[in-house]
Design a protein around this motif. Structure first.
Motif, PDB file in Angstrom:
ATOM      1  N   UNK A  50       1.056  -1.258   0.087  1.00  0.00           N
ATOM      2  CA  UNK A  50      -0.211  -0.027   0.007  1.00  0.00           C
ATOM      3  C   UNK A  50       0.784   1.335   0.020  1.00  0.00           C
ATOM      4  N   UNK A  51       0.861   2.129  -1.061  1.00  0.00           N
ATOM      5  CA  UNK A  51       1.717   3.260  -1.405  1.00  0.00           C
ATOM      6  C   UNK A  51       1.468   4.064  -0.263  1.00  0.00           C
ATOM      7  N   UNK A  52       0.401   4.288   0.406  1.00  0.00           N
ATOM      8  CA  UNK A  52       0.048   5.118   1.536  1.00  0.00           C
ATOM      9  C   UNK A  52       1.151   5.222   2.769  1.00  0.00           C
ATOM     10  N   UNK A  53       1.683   4.045   2.930  1.00  0.00           N
ATOM     11  CA  UNK A  53       2.426   3.811   3.947  1.00  0.00           C
ATOM     12  C   UNK A  53       3.836   4.552   3.755  1.00  0.00           C
ATOM     13  N   UNK A  54       3.986   4.941   2.292  1.00  0.00           N
ATOM     14  CA  UNK A  54       5.309   5.773   2.003  1.00  0.00           C
ATOM     15  C   UNK A  54       5.125   7.094   2.500  1.00  0.00           C
ATOM     16  N   UNK A  55       4.113   7.627   2.651  1.00  0.00           N
ATOM     17  CA  UNK A  55       3.798   9.023   3.189  1.00  0.00           C
ATOM     18  C   UNK A  55       3.785   8.826   4.800  1.00  0.00           C
ATOM     19  N   UNK A  56       3.490   7.768   5.336  1.00  0.00           N
ATOM     20  CA  UNK A  56       3.137   7.467   6.688  1.00  0.00           C
ATOM     21  C   UNK A  56       4.900   7.418   7.246  1.00  0.00           C
ATOM     22  N   UNK A  57       5.727   6.795   6.543  1.00  0.00           N
ATOM     23  CA  UNK A  57       7.258   6.717   6.772  1.00  0.00           C
ATOM     24  C   UNK A  57       7.893   8.304   6.733  1.00  0.00           C
ATOM     25  N   UNK A  58       7.496   8.838   5.687  1.00  0.00           N
ATOM     26  CA  UNK A  58       7.851   9.949   5.384  1.00  0.00           C
ATOM     27  C   UNK A  58       7.708  10.809   6.631  1.00  0.00           C
ATOM     28  N   UNK A  59       6.335  10.930   6.966  1.00  0.00           N
ATOM     29  CA  UNK A  59       5.987  11.566   8.351  1.00  0.00           C
ATOM     30  C   UNK A  59       6.600  11.435   9.401  1.00  0.00           C
ATOM     31  N   UNK A  60       6.752  10.116   9.717  1.00  0.00           N
ATOM     32  CA  UNK A  60       7.602   9.519  11.147  1.00  0.00           C
ATOM     33  C   UNK A  60       9.090  10.139  11.085  1.00  0.00           C
ATOM     34  N   UNK A  61       9.624  10.235   9.712  1.00  0.00           N
ATOM     35  CA  UNK A  61      10.862  10.564   9.564  1.00  0.00           C
ATOM     36  C   UNK A  61      11.234  12.020   9.596  1.00  0.00           C
ATOM     37  N   UNK A  62       9.898  12.706   9.351  1.00  0.00           N
ATOM     38  CA  UNK A  62      10.164  14.234   9.167  1.00  0.00           C
ATOM     39  C   UNK A  62      10.722  14.763   7.904  1.00  0.00           C
ATOM     40  N   UNK A  63      10.550  14.002   6.794  1.00  0.00           N
ATOM     41  CA  UNK A  63      11.184  14.147   5.529  1.00  0.00           C
ATOM     42  C   UNK A  63      10.421  13.664   4.374  1.00  0.00           C
ATOM     43  N   UNK A  64       9.729  14.532   3.511  1.00  0.00           N
ATOM     44  CA  UNK A  64       9.003  13.996   2.711  1.00  0.00           C
ATOM     45  C   UNK A  64       9.472  13.243   1.694  1.00  0.00           C
ATOM     46  N   UNK A  65      10.843  13.260   1.438  1.00  0.00           N
ATOM     47  CA  UNK A  65      11.630  12.722   0.542  1.00  0.00           C
ATOM     48  C   UNK A  65      12.068  11.335   0.728  1.00  0.00           C
ATOM     49  N   UNK A  66      11.865  10.951   2.251  1.00  0.00           N
ATOM     50  CA  UNK A  66      12.157   9.666   2.712  1.00  0.00           C
ATOM     51  C   UNK A  66      11.176   8.830   2.896  1.00  0.00           C
ATOM     52  N   UNK A  67      10.684   8.004   1.577  1.00  0.00           N
ATOM     53  CA  UNK A  67       9.492   7.282   1.650  1.00  0.00           C
ATOM     54  C   UNK A  67       9.711   5.751   2.078  1.00  0.00           C
ATOM     55  N   UNK A  68      10.954   5.291   2.231  1.00  0.00           N
ATOM     56  CA  UNK A  68      11.524   4.105   2.657  1.00  0.00           C
ATOM     57  C   UNK A  68      11.758   4.164   4.167  1.00  0.00           C
ATOM     58  N   UNK A  69      11.383   3.221   5.010  1.00  0.00           N
ATOM     59  CA  UNK A  69      12.047   3.184   6.365  1.00  0.00           C
ATOM     60  C   UNK A  69      13.526   3.276   6.455  1.00  0.00           C
ATOM     61  N   UNK A  70      14.001   4.056   7.136  1.00  0.00           N
ATOM     62  CA  UNK A  70      15.529   4.040   7.641  1.00  0.00           C
ATOM     63  C   UNK A  70      15.857   2.899   8.691  1.00  0.00           C
ATOM     64  N   UNK A  71      16.921   3.090   8.897  1.00  0.00           N
ATOM     65  CA  UNK A  71      17.615   2.282  10.172  1.00  0.00           C
ATOM     66  C   UNK A  71      16.912   2.643  11.288  1.00  0.00           C
ATOM     67  N   UNK A  72      17.132   4.044  11.464  1.00  0.00           N
ATOM     68  CA  UNK A  72      16.705   4.728  12.864  1.00  0.00           C
ATOM     69  C   UNK A  72      15.310   4.612  12.924  1.00  0.00           C
TER      70      UNK A  72
END
Length: 603
Positions: free
Chosen positions: A133-155
């Motif tokens: 579900x592509x909407x989770x890309x936006x959720x990950x961007x929100x959690x990482x405070x960066x709209x360009x980070x659509x994939x989860x980071x190690x942090x």
């Protein structure tokens, strides 16, 4: 007593586990909101993710199926944590019952095959969510405070899954190059494109596409392996292939002993002796598939060889398959360019818990490696005369229309062919028959003989000249004694396999089983004619050796050329005719300098 529910499918289990990860994400969103929320400003619409949008993702419906019991009872963190614990307990109960009933759960299988920790499994699930579900890309961007980070980071993964900052620091090793997730390419780590070096916490994580396909029920092999790999579902059994009795017996013993253990088998022999068929039969007895790898094509592939090796061994895990490396001997050269590829396969062999077959032409013994692994060297020789008869009969039985004059026993006696070469001969003979008999396609003796001879066009054609025999017995005039000698020579060839095979003399003699004939006499007395007559009578090729192509001024080259000729002639049962042989096999000269010594060595 109420029956315990279970997951009826692997997908149902996967969706429940993903729902558990969703609740963890919801908790993280609530923690962020408690700390500080982003300011709403319509002028920056599209440059930030609004609270309303996040609320619709975490609170609304998604691609994943949800039941009422899975929804949190209240939006506060305590209720959400309680819902998460209840869901975890429900998943555990259903999972245990599913396994008890024999339901295959692919996420569980993956965890067992690669020995994944709970943290590893949850990391993989976090990476899978945006793939569904592509909407989770936006959720990950929100959690990482960066709209360009659509994939989860190690942090982000550490914040979601680690119980405390201290536990997060201790779990960083799960993303090291030799950790299971990265070693087998279950996930991929990406650096920030604008930075030369990216801290580990800032690196983005993506689930490997093959892992997603596997968890969703797809059994196709990894697309990166398609140019040089294929998955074989073994159908041959050991009793279906023609092997020496001793070899078959030892294979049965190996299969019984190592049925549940790992074994590395180096299978070697000439082309067509049945290396792959033997491996396939062993896999059939073991109840495994076989992943066939063409090493030559793999070397030519435009990808990292070491990375492909790891993907191959990972695919073998996923398919419950043994691996068959065809032409493994290409990696055994002394060239420095080959050594890294060889080392990458050996490194995987050291730890792989399943059967692996290494196929090549020559014997090989691992030196300084694989000391902790069970290693077997299996030689598959060229088939004996009786085995060649069986191979001819098996390949022609009901598959090929043969004329009445075809004698399979003669073919088996005159041509030392492997099983694969016999298959090639029959295919070629069918093509020849279609040319001269388009209506019936009847294969004649001449078609088979021509097809057999086409198998041997190597050294003999480059270092010797083929003679087309024209003479028959009535064309030569010789005293009675010499005629009888010539007939005895033909008899020796015709009954060679009867004497050495059926009568058992082959087991008593190690050398000296060939036939060398010296024709002596002035020019024009019939030496060449006699050789042609015997070749015509026996149906064998006659090659006249060109001394100018054999003798070389370079030390050792003459011996190499002779060795190539004799090896090829032995396989094809060709007759070698050394005209003016005394020039090559003459008397040794007196050694006066180094040149005389090397000339004597050549002789």
């Amino acid at each position: 007593m109420q029956a315990v529910e279970c997951f009826t499918t692997s997908l149902a289990h996967l969706l429940a586990e993903l729902r558990r990860i969703e609740l963890k994400l919801h908790l993280e969103v609530m923690r962020m909101r408690q700390q500080a929320g982003p300011a709403e400003n319509d002028r920056f619409q599209g440059l930030y993710i609004s609270e309303q949008e996040i609320g619709s993702i975490t609170g609304g419906s998604s691609l994943l199926h949800r039941t009422r019991s899975m929804e949190p009872a209240a939006p506060d963190m305590a209720a959400l944590t309680d819902a998460l614990n209840q869901l975890q307990a429900e998943i555990d109960r259903k999972k245990q019952e599913s396994l008890r009933r024999g339901v295959v759960l692919r996420l569980h299988e993956l965890s067992q095959q690669f020995r994944l920790s709970e943290f590893d499994v949850d990391t993989l699930l976090v990476c899978i969510l945006p793939e569904l579900d592509l909407r989770y890309q936006r959720l990950y961007a929100y959690l990482q405070d960066d709209v360009t980070k659509k994939s989860p980071t190690v942090d982000l993964v550490l914040r979601l899954l680690a119980e405390s900052p201290e536990a997060g620091l201790a779990t960083r090793d799960a993303f090291s190059p030799e950790a299971t997730l990265t070693r087998y390419h279950l996930i991929r780590l990406h650096d920030e494109p604008a930075q030369r070096t990216t801290p580990l916490l800032a690196r983005s994580i993506q689930a490997d596409e093959r892992m997603i396909d596997y968890l969703l029920g797809t059994d196709r092999i990894d697309a990166r392996l398609l140019p040089f790999c294929r998955l074989v579902d073994p159908q041959l059994r050991l009793h279906d292939i023609i092997l020496p009795a001793e070899t078959s017996s030892h294979l049965y013993e190996l299969i019984t002993r190592f049925r549940h253990d790992a074994l590395i088998c180096h299978v070697y022999g000439a082309y067509g002796v049945g290396k792959q068929a033997t491996a396939e039969a062993a896999c059939c007895e073991l109840g495994r598939s076989m992943l066939v790898v063409d090493v030559e094509r793999m070397i030519a592939a435009d990808s990292s060889f070491g990375g492909l090796v790891r993907i191959i061994f990972r695919e073998a895990h996923l398919q419950n398959a043994a691996i068959y490396f065809d032409r493994f001997d290409l990696l055994l050269g002394e060239e420095r360019a080959i050594k890294p590829e060889y080392a990458s396969i050996v490194a995987q062999l050291e730890s792989h818990p399943e059967w692996v077959f290494l196929a090549g032409k020559n014997e090989w013994q691992p030196r300084g490696i694989l000391h902790n692994r069970s290693f077997i060297d299996i030689e598959l020789p060229l088939p004996s005369y009786r085995e060649r008869i069986q191979l001819w009969e098996a390949e022609c039985d009901g598959k090929t229309a043969l004329s009445g004059d075809v004698s399979l026993t003669d073919l088996a006696g005159k041509f030392r062919l492997s099983g694969g070469e016999i298959q090639d001969v029959i295919a070629t003979a069918r093509s020849l028959a279609q040319w001269h008999d388009p209506e019936h396609g009847l294969v004649t003796t001449q078609d088979l003989y021509r097809a057999c001879r086409r198998q041997f066009r190597g050294a003999l054609h480059t270092l010797a000249r083929k003679v087309q025999p024209k003479y028959h017995w009535e064309d030569i005039v010789l005293p009675r004694e010499q005629m009888e000698q010539l007939n005895e020579i033909c008899g020796y060839i015709e009954y060679y396999h009867t004497v050495y095979g059926a009568w058992g003399f082959d087991r008593k003699l190690s050398t000296g089983k060939g036939l060398n004939v010296l024709f002596a006499g002035p020019s024009g007395t019939g030496k060449t004619m006699a050789a042609e007559i015997m070749a015509n009578q026996l149906g064998l090729d006659l090659y006249k050796i060109d001394l100018s192509a054999i003798v070389s001024k370079y030390i050792g080259e003459t011996e190499k050329n002779l060795d190539r000729i004799f090896r090829e002639a032995q396989t094809s049962n060709a007759i070698l005719f050394f005209d003016e042989a005394d020039a090559l096999f003459g008397k040794r000269s007196e050694v006066r300098d180094s040149h005389d010594r090397y000339a004597n060595i050549e002789m």
